[in-house]
Design an enzyme around this catalytic site. Structure first.
Site, mmCIF file in Angstrom:
data_model
loop_
_atom_site.group_PDB
_atom_site.id
_atom_site.type_symbol
_atom_site.label_atom_id
_atom_site.label_comp_id
_atom_site.label_asym_id
_atom_site.label_seq_id
_atom_site.Cartn_x
_atom_site.Cartn_y
_atom_site.Cartn_z
ATOM 1 N N SER A 311 0.826 -1.208 0.000
ATOM 2 C CA SER A 311 0.000 0.000 0.000
ATOM 3 C C SER A 311 0.857 1.252 0.000
ATOM 4 O O SER A 311 1.734 1.411 0.854
ATOM 5 C CB SER A 311 -0.918 0.010 1.226
ATOM 6 O OG SER A 311 -1.659 1.201 1.270
ATOM 7 N N ASP A 312 0.575 2.141 -0.950
ATOM 8 C CA ASP A 312 1.180 3.462 -0.943
ATOM 9 C C ASP A 312 0.673 4.216 0.287
ATOM 10 O O ASP A 312 -0.424 3.954 0.776
ATOM 11 C CB ASP A 312 0.764 4.206 -2.227
ATOM 12 C CG ASP A 312 1.597 5.451 -2.454
ATOM 13 O OD1 ASP A 312 2.800 5.406 -2.205
ATOM 14 O OD2 ASP A 312 1.017 6.466 -2.877
ATOM 15 N N LYS A 313 1.488 5.134 0.821
ATOM 16 C CA LYS A 313 1.088 5.862 2.030
ATOM 17 C C LYS A 313 0.311 7.125 1.704
ATOM 18 O O LYS A 313 -0.846 7.275 2.061
ATOM 19 C CB LYS A 313 2.314 6.227 2.875
ATOM 20 C CG LYS A 313 1.951 7.022 4.146
ATOM 21 C CD LYS A 313 3.186 7.463 4.904
ATOM 22 C CE LYS A 313 3.896 8.619 4.209
ATOM 23 N NZ LYS A 313 3.116 9.890 4.269
ATOM 24 N N THR A 316 -3.315 7.407 0.320
ATOM 25 C CA THR A 316 -3.933 6.092 0.375
ATOM 26 C C THR A 316 -4.205 5.697 1.817
ATOM 27 O O THR A 316 -5.342 5.498 2.222
ATOM 28 C CB THR A 316 -3.036 5.044 -0.307
ATOM 29 O OG1 THR A 316 -2.750 5.468 -1.637
ATOM 30 C CG2 THR A 316 -3.728 3.690 -0.342
#
Length: 798
Positions: A311-313, A316
């Site tokens: 997961s991108d931070k 997101t």
């Protein structure tokens, strides 16, 4: 020449300008363009006609074409027409779905700057960005998209938003000598720069190259190919045995072709591509209602098997908006006073993210009591802003900037300065950005008012969604372009684990992202997440996890995420993603955050369960038919079914089964995958037991009931229709066939209608010899009894 011995592009440009040829400006630029080659972003495209032909003549359905050709050779035009209809139906469904795929590279190129201001031959001119070459001098100013990689040469400074490229959540300050990346957006400042790379040679272009090379064959494709090879090998072996025996018996070539035609038609899972495509298409429609748009149908099957989510931070897991944290107060009496003073040292005109935030948080009524007389904007040398202000208490000066710079300028006591420095350090450890605020007193001494902290907070639902995702058997790894401290702080708050690695260190010894050493792969698998990540790192992380046997989903929203999104088994573009990210992704979320993903995973697992049920049933039925027909020809020297009967079987068995896409089913509690060996073993056992069932009925009808040969074919036709659909109830789930979840109303009605139609055909004699009601009842009774045998066998195989 060794790579390190090559002259830089800037040096080469200067050499050309000073050469005896007198090459200058655009002439030198054109020479460089010829020397360094064309833009590398161009890609080859497959025409839609080629896609249709590839679908039509794919590796699995070629048996269908053989059956059609054999039907034409022996002039069985009814068979030929029905087979051709099924072939066109399958190809049409596959073609329509594959044509929906978006072009990721086109979206990448559309993100580039359209125009650029370039100095050539001593004159400034606006030219298309694609005409820029290394060595050009370009002007960059507020609001521009940087058209090429360049080194900043003149001007005070730039504040550059490169989040779409590197994932950093805040604009980056740059000054003379720094590198600016193509595709970044200028938020503040004006500078001139020397172009060092264009097109495919830029940082942005390397991302495009990764997108071009990324991608992998889906597990769905591999599994269907495996099923196809299994059935093809079985068909080839049985056909060879039939041909050898018939030649030995000196049968006519036409008769042999007719026998092989019957076998080939029996061996084709005619509607399998259509049923699977419709199942996934209806699943995609269901997911769209849950705000998840599927751009590639196979992503549904892949999503059911995902066990790692990268997961991108920024944007997101977090809100992608700065928020003021808890401040540290010194001379300021309250947080309200500190924020008002910080707002007075901010610009209300320039589009600075931090200034805008602080001004918006200041109490409007208090702020209006003051007047900003002078304002000195931020620059990278002084590292602060400064304003002359007048208000109820008189005139004073207020500054805002880098904490250590502000602390050093203040006249506070040494112990207060030490405490302030310690607070700044604690903020840094937590990954928070800090700002020092100071104000002059009546003696014109600067006094430290306090330290403001800024951070990009997690989304309100992120922690709960991550917990749900982990409970579903999926490991979540955070991947961010921000510093390790920032990533570790957010990961800790969300329960992701704080064992974050710096991607630059992890990949420092990697030479090829497609073939990473075992020690790097192990480090990637064991890490909770990664910080300071660049596009090639994200791609490498996904690749390493896949090579370690994981099914990987990757979320992202920026250009920098496109290669990893395309390489991942399921690329997920979150709400607000760039065109490049959306076009490279398999799943596009239309709601912010990750809350949609858990619902999508559950729905995908239900869809996948329906697909597995159908494949179990269809392969078992295919084995039943091909072995039954072959054994009858080889052992009994008779054909138990006509070619038209087998084609009708395909229609009656498979067309109604398309409604399995609406069937009720359960979502598995853990990731699902194609267990091809186990599935083929189970289907083979069920198919062979069904063959025994067929021969038992055939022998009883011939020797006990003395049914004539022509009517016996109708009995076997009805038996295969009835037993086929009852076998589907056995394959629907892993429980006993009478237990929940119950069949959906649509599936049940489709099967009942088909059974009634088969009974009418056999009783009326339409296209087959008519049989009595007694025989129809016997067929039904023995088929129901065999259901229990088949169910026991399936449970033992599972």
């Amino acid at each position: 020449m060794a790579e390190q011995d090559k002259p830089s592009l800037a040096d080469e440009f200067k050499r050309l300008e000073s050469s005896p040829e007198g090459l200058t400006g655009s002439t030198a630029s054109n020479r460089l363009k010829q020397q360094y080659g064309p833009n590398a972003l161009e890609e080859k495209k497959t025409s839609k006609l080629a896609q249709l032909l590839l679908t039509f003549w794919g590796p699995i359905p070629w048996l269908i074409e053989i059956a059609a050709i054999l039907s034409a050779i022996i002039e069985h035009w009814a068979d030929f027409t029905i087979i051709l209809f099924m072939l066109i139906l399958n190809s049409g469904i596959e073609f329509v779905q594959s044509s929906k795929a978006a072009d990721a590279l086109a979206a990448l190129k559309s993100s580039m700057a359209l125009k650029a201001r370039v100095k050539r031959d001593g004159k400034w001119a606006d030219i298309p960005a694609e005409e820029i070459v290394p060595g050009d001098i370009i002007n960059l100013e507020n609001g521009d998209i940087i058209p090429a990689d360049c080194i900043l040469e003149r001007g005070p400074y730039l504040a550059v938003d490169q989040a779409a490229l590197t994932g950093e959540s805040l604009p980056v300050d740059k000054q003379i000598g720094d590198v600016a990346y193509s595709g970044s957006i200028i938020k503040q400042g004006t500078m001139q720069a020397l172009v060092t790379a264009t097109g495919g040679n830029t940082f942005f272009g390397n991302t495009a190259k990764l997108v071009q090379s990324a991608g992998n064959i889906s597990h769905f494709q591999k599994s269907v190919l495996g099923i196809g090879k299994f059935l093809i090998l079985g068909t080839a072996l049985l056909a060879a045995l039939i041909i050898v025996k018939q030649l030995y018996l000196q049968q006519s070539i036409l008769g042999i072709i007719e026998l092989v035609l019957v076998l080939v038609i029996a061996s084709i899972p005619v509607a399998m591509p259509a049923v699977l495509s419709v199942t996934m298409a209806l699943g995609a429609l269901t997911l769209s209602r849950k705000k998840a748009i599927v751009s590639h149908l196979q992503a549904i099957e892949e999503l059911a098997g995902v066990n790692v989510l990268c997961s991108d931070k920024t944007g997101t897991l977090t809100k992608n908006e700065l928020t003021l944290g808890e401040p540290i107060l010194f001379d300021a009496k309250s947080e309200k006073e500190l924020v008002v003073m910080a707002a007075l040292a901010s610009s209300t005109i320039e589009k600075d993210v931090i200034d805008h935030l602080i001004v918006s948080k200041a109490e409007r009524g208090v702020l209006e009591l003051y007047k900003q007389n002078t304002f000195t904007p931020f620059d990278p040398v002084s590292k602060r802003t400064e304003a002359g202000v007048s208000g109820p208490s008189g005139a004073f000066k207020v500054i805002k900037g880098a904490p250590q710079v502000v602390i050093d300028l203040c006249a506070n006591a040494p112990e207060e300065k030490a405490a302030a420095s310690s607070a700044v350090h604690e903020f840094a450890v937590k990954g928070l950005r800090a700002l020092g605020i100071a104000k002059t007193n009546e003696n014109h001494e600067l006094r430290l008012l306090g330290i403001l902290s800024l951070f990009d907070p997690p989304r309100d639902d992120s922690k709960a969604v991550i917990e749900e995702t982990q409970n579903a058997g999926i490991t979540v790894k955070m991947v961010t372009g921000d510093d390790v401290a920032i990533g570790r702080e957010i990961a800790g708050q969300l329960g992701l684990g704080t064992s974050l690695e710096s991607a630059s260190q992890v990949f420092s010894e990697a030479k090829d992202m497609d073939n990473l050493p075992a020690n790097i792969r192990e480090e990637i698998v064991n890490a909770d997440g990664f910080a300071r990540v660049f596009p090639e790192h994200k791609y490498g992380i996904v690749k390493a996890l896949q090579q370690s046997g994981d099914y990987v989903a990757m979320t992202g929203d920026g250009v920098n995420d496109a290669p990893a999104l395309k390489q991942a088994d399921v690329g997920i573009a979150v709400s607000g993603a760039t065109d490049a990210a959306r076009s490279a992704a398999d799943l596009i979320l239309t709601l912010p955050g990750l809350s949609v993903i858990t619902d999508a995973v559950i729905e995908a697992r239900k869809i996948f369960a329906r697909m597995i049920s159908y494949v179990d049933y269809r392969v078992a039925m295919t084995i039943n038919l091909m072995v039954f027909v072959s054994a009858s020809v080889l052992l009994l020297e008779e054909v138990p079914l006509t070619a038209i009967m087998i084609v009708m079987l395909a229609l009656l068995d498979d067309i109604p089964i398309i409604t399995i896409a609406y069937d009720n089913t359960e979502a598995a509690p853990a990731p699902m995958e194609w267990q091809l060996g186990n599935m083929l073993r189970t289907a083979t056992v069920l198919g062979l037991i069904s063959v025994v069932e067929n021969f038992a009925l055939m022998m009883a009808a011939r020797h006990w009931l003395e049914v004539p040969a022509a009517e016996l074919q109708s009995v076997m036709f009805l038996q295969l229709v009835v037993a086929g659909h009852l076998l589907l109830f056995v394959c629907r789930h892993d429980h006993w066939f009478w237990q929940a979840p119950r069949p959906s109303a649509k599936l049940l009605m489709a099967i009942i209608t088909t059974q009634l139609l088969a009974v009418v055909i056999c009783r009326s004699g339409f296209l087959v010899p008519a049989i009595s009601w007694d025989l129809i009842g016997i067929v039904w009774a023995q088929a129901i009894l065999w259901m229990f045998v088949l169910n026991v066998a399936r449970k033992l195989c599972r």
